[in-house]
Write a protein that holds these residues in place. Structure first.
Motif, PDB file in Angstrom:
ATOM      1  N   PHE A 443      29.496  14.060  33.684  1.00 41.70           N
ATOM      2  CA  PHE A 443      30.232  13.021  34.366  1.00 41.70           C
ATOM      3  C   PHE A 443      28.965  12.174  35.116  1.00 41.70           C
ATOM      4  O   PHE A 443      29.337  11.036  35.024  1.00 41.70           O
ATOM      5  N   LEU A 444      28.470  12.973  35.863  1.00 41.54           N
ATOM      6  CA  LEU A 444      27.433  11.947  36.934  1.00 41.54           C
ATOM      7  C   LEU A 444      26.503  11.212  35.871  1.00 41.54           C
ATOM      8  O   LEU A 444      26.093   9.942  36.413  1.00 41.54           O
ATOM      9  N   VAL A 445      25.911  11.739  34.981  1.00 39.65           N
ATOM     10  CA  VAL A 445      25.016  11.000  34.241  1.00 39.65           C
ATOM     11  C   VAL A 445      25.521   9.792  33.540  1.00 39.65           C
ATOM     12  O   VAL A 445      25.040   8.776  33.569  1.00 39.65           O
ATOM     13  N   SER A 446      26.636  10.022  32.905  1.00 43.71           N
ATOM     14  CA  SER A 446      27.348   9.210  31.915  1.00 43.71           C
ATOM     15  C   SER A 446      27.847   8.001  33.091  1.00 43.71           C
ATOM     16  O   SER A 446      27.854   6.654  32.816  1.00 43.71           O
ATOM     17  N   THR A 447      28.355   8.328  34.218  1.00 43.83           N
ATOM     18  CA  THR A 447      28.757   7.438  35.222  1.00 43.83           C
ATOM     19  C   THR A 447      27.642   6.529  35.694  1.00 43.83           C
ATOM     20  O   THR A 447      27.670   5.200  35.745  1.00 43.83           O
TER      21      THR A 447
END
Length: 486
Positions: A443-447
């Motif tokens: 989630f953090l990387v994609s965001t």
């Protein structure tokens, strides 16, 4: 004569109140009947940490009329809850929690044959459904695409990301537990998320949970009694949804085609594998997975996004690493952790600095035991102060500061610390740790790959980062952000 008897009675009560078992840890006793409750402040984890500097890392307190031991450093937590030690794997009876879960589920079930059977089933079934494997990565990545569309719909304007994030995270649990995800506009799904928000993001409910969790008898005393009743009403609604979903599964169950966690459990009931497999147990097992799996990951990712607003230089460094590995449209997987050491260090620092459960769930000694020379009688409640472990000045340099670099070696490689224990440790560590870590990373990387996270331009001050909502969990205060598309 009356005054003499009264004096003797008060003397005996005082003696009883301050009496400790032999070789028991020292600590504040508080007031008769209610113990230390009035002195815990807004953040009990910080209060316990402060007391530990006076009484030592292992301290005792009175919670209501019962003794509890608080472990405030890694060594004592590791000795008590380590992988081979099951003597502290019990769960103490708690009138408030018993009312909520009726002794079922997996989180608050006492240690014994029933729990062992349920835990074994949970681990085996989750692995079989892809948790920790590529298939689960695919599901999480697919959900992130829906999540990013939700973010884009705000057109670069300030918004509160909490609800969208919670829907995305809970859908990962739904895909495992129910066999399918919900559309973000589904009325049943929205009601579920709304009810979760009412429990975990309403300040008065959060503070009520904290005190009734520690001192269950408070649920009978105003204003706790009315808030307890309100919370029970909300939980009944969530339970009702679980029952309806289970009923649909019963009507379409095919033993040869297990679609999800519910199907797998229903097969165990049908085969009469173990007496602990009942419909009520299934309801609360699913409830535990849904609530715990949603809230922990949601709050951790939310803290991560909030930190980006406060530390734009960290965000810049994170994006540069992500862009160098994935570009603008590359697909992130868990295998990318080896090529993203700074991202891993950032995630580790969030988990250290802002553990979702600051004070772990209550354990109970199932037999007389000893920790670092102190005697812990059978039946004693034992808590791990995870906040104190993560902010121990003897271990961490400037523990209050947010510094991802502390998890990198001199060559810039990520070094995972065994002293960061947001999911606790030992036999009762979090069942969903693997899935949670996967979700947080993806989630953090994609965001960050798709958006630059900026503060709300309509606010003169940045949202609060170095404080949290009062209670037992470390929750960020409400805030709005701008997600500028890259």
């Amino acid at each position: 004569m009356f005054w003499y008897i009264l004096f003797v009675v008060l003397l005996l009560l005082t003696y009883y109140w301050y009496q400790r078992p032999n070789k028991f840890p020292f600590g504040p006793r508080g007031l008769p009947v209610i113990g230390v409750a009035p002195f815990l402040g807004k953040h009990p984890h910080k209060t316990y940490m402060k007391w530990s500097k006076e009484y030592g890392p292992i301290l005792s307190v009175r919670l209501g009329r019962n003794d509890a031991v608080i472990l405030n450093d890694y060594d004592s937590v590791q000795q008590a809850f380590g992988a081979r030690n099951t003597v502290f794997s019990g769960r103490p009876p708690n009138g408030f929690l018993d009312k909520l879960f009726e002794g079922h589920g997996i989180v608050f079930m006492d240690y014994g044959e029933n729990w062992k059977s349920q835990r074994k089933f949970g681990l085996f079934t989750l692995r079989g459904l892809g948790v920790g494997k590529k298939t689960m990565e695919e599901r999480v990545f697919e959900e992130v695409a829906y999540f990013k569309d939700e973010i884009k719909a705000n057109n670069g304007k300030p918004f509160d990301i909490l609800t969208s994030l919670k829907k995305a995270v809970s859908n990962n649990i739904c895909s495992v537990a129910y066999g399918s995800r919900f559309d973000y506009n589904d009325p049943i799904f929205n009601q579920l998320i709304h009810n979760l928000d009412n429990i975990f993001n309403t300040p008065e409910i959060i503070s009520t949970i904290a005190f009734m969790f520690l001192i269950p008898i408070l649920r009978h005393i105003p204003p706790f009694s009315s808030r307890s009743k309100r919370m029970l009403g909300i939980m009944d609604k969530i339970v009702g949804v679980q029952k309806d979903i289970i009923k649909d599964h019963q009507n379409s169950l095919d033993n040869g085609n297990v679609r999800d966690f519910i199907d797998a459990f229903l097969v165990e009931i049908k085969n009469k594998t173990h007496s602990s497999f009942t419909e009520k147990q299934l309801v609360y097992y699913i409830l535990n997975l849904f609530v715990a799996g949603t809230e922990t990951v949601t709050q951790t990712v939310r803290w991560g996004l909030l930190s980006l607003i406060h530390y734009p230089q960290i965000q810049k460094k994170l994006y540069e690493e992500i862009d160098s590995v994935l570009g603008s449209d590359g697909k992130v997987t868990m295998s990318h952790r080896t090529t993203m050491p700074y991202v891993c260090a950032f995630v580790e620092e969030i988990l250290r600095c802002r553990p979702a459960a600051s004070i772990g769930l209550p354990h109970m000694a199932t037999d007389d035991a000893e920790v670092n020379g102190f005697s812990i009688p059978k039946g004693t409640q034992v808590f791990a102060n995870i906040w104190a472990v993560h902010h121990d000045e003897n271990i961490w340099d400037e523990p209050e500061k947010f510094k991802p670099e502390r998890h990198l070696d001199e060559k810039g490689n990520f070094v995972m610390s065994h002293r960061v224990i947001p999911f606790s440790m030992g036999p009762r560590h979090c069942l969903g740790e693997q899935l949670a870590r996967m979700e947080i990373f993806i989630f953090l990387v994609s965001t960050l790959q798709g958006f630059e996270i900026l503060p709300d331009p309509d606010k003169s001050d940045l949202p609060i980062f170095h404080d949290s909502v009062p209670g037992l969990n470390v929750l960020a205060f409400p805030f709005r952000l701008v997600a500028k598309q890259r």
